[in-house]
Write an enzyme that holds these catalytic residues in place. Structure first.
Site, PDB file in Angstrom:
ATOM      1  N   SER A  70     117.432  48.832 -47.861  1.00 37.97           N
ATOM      2  CA  SER A  70     117.058  48.985 -46.451  1.00 37.97           C
ATOM      3  C   SER A  70     116.679  50.429 -46.189  1.00 37.97           C
ATOM      4  O   SER A  70     117.270  51.346 -46.771  1.00 37.97           O
ATOM      5  CB  SER A  70     118.225  48.572 -45.539  1.00 37.97           C
ATOM      6  OG  SER A  70     117.822  48.574 -44.179  1.00 37.97           O
ATOM      7  N   ASP A  71     115.687  50.623 -45.347  1.00 38.55           N
ATOM      8  CA  ASP A  71     115.298  51.970 -44.956  1.00 38.55           C
ATOM      9  C   ASP A  71     114.690  51.931 -43.564  1.00 38.55           C
ATOM     10  O   ASP A  71     114.097  50.926 -43.169  1.00 38.55           O
ATOM     11  CB  ASP A  71     114.304  52.583 -45.945  1.00 38.55           C
ATOM     12  CG  ASP A  71     114.392  54.095 -45.954  1.00 38.55           C
ATOM     13  OD1 ASP A  71     113.985  54.708 -44.942  1.00 38.55           O
ATOM     14  OD2 ASP A  71     114.884  54.666 -46.933  1.00 38.55           O
ATOM     15  N   GLN A  72     114.874  53.021 -42.852  1.00 41.06           N
ATOM     16  CA  GLN A  72     114.438  53.064 -41.452  1.00 41.06           C
ATOM     17  C   GLN A  72     113.417  54.166 -41.237  1.00 41.06           C
ATOM     18  O   GLN A  72     113.560  55.274 -41.764  1.00 41.06           O
ATOM     19  CB  GLN A  72     115.655  53.312 -40.555  1.00 41.06           C
ATOM     20  CG  GLN A  72     115.354  53.223 -39.069  1.00 41.06           C
ATOM     21  CD  GLN A  72     116.622  53.432 -38.257  1.00 41.06           C
ATOM     22  OE1 GLN A  72     117.060  54.559 -38.068  1.00 41.06           O
ATOM     23  NE2 GLN A  72     117.219  52.352 -37.801  1.00 41.06           N
TER      24      GLN A  72
END
Length: 199
Positions: A70-72
């Protein structure tokens, strides 16, 4: 599809705390990837690519795992990206830029089967509408919470909630860093329902 061990491809304590809410056993490992955006890459494509890259980076080392990446990516209306500030002055400048504006947070999520290479991928959007913030308020907030390791320079789960006039999105967990609703859907699609686990 047979169940496999879960691996969270992250060293983030925030993502670890979020994943623990599903009450599934998991381990964590930190992937080593280049997080720089490609020329002309839009925030959604960047968030998806980074999430997938994190999961794929660990696949050779962790056979028989479902790897969660996951990355934002946070973007101002101008298109400028907001990074983790790292210090007070950068955080102050970021919150000044966000004052009285709507900021889009794009959180990429990937679930990879390290054996088969099967992949599910998604990107959740969450919009934060900041109220107008005075310099005194920004200074007070940063000194109270020191959110220097958070994209956008705030902790929504803490006093950061005082900075906003409205939040829009289907899953507030995505704003913290891991879209649990989308992840739950992915797990169920592969035959693993957290509610029906015997643990």
């Amino acid at each position: 599809m047979p169940q496999k061990h879960l691996l969270l491809a992250s060293s983030s304590p925030y993502r670890r705390e979020l994943l623990a809410r599903l009450r599934l056993p998991f381990t964590c490992a930190s992937p080593n990837i280049n997080e720089s955006p490609a020329p002309g890459e839009d925030p959604v494509a960047l968030a998806r690519r980074l999430a997938e890259s994190k999961s794929r980076a660990l696949a050779p080392i962790y056979p028989s795992h479902w790897i969660i990446g996951s990355d934002q990516v946070a973007a101002l209306p101008s298109g400028a990206l907001l990074s983790k500030p790292g210090n007070y002055s950068t955080a102050f400048r970021q919150l000044e830029q966000c004052s009285n504006k709507s900021v889009n947070f794009h959180t990429g999520l990937a679930l990879l089967d390290s054996d088969s290479g099967n992949l599910q991928i998604a990107c959740e959007q969450f919009t934060v509408h900041f109220r107008e913030l005075s310099a005194k308020e920004i200074d007070a907030y940063l000194r109270k919470e020191e959110p220097y390791d958070c994209a956008g320079s705030f902790k929504m789960e803490g006093m950061g909630i005082t900075l906003f006039r409205e939040l829009q999105g289907r899953d507030p967990n995505s704003l913290v860093g891991l879209p649990l609703i989308a992840l739950n859907e992915m797990l169920i699609a592969w035959g693993r329902n957290p509610l029906l686990e015997s643990r």
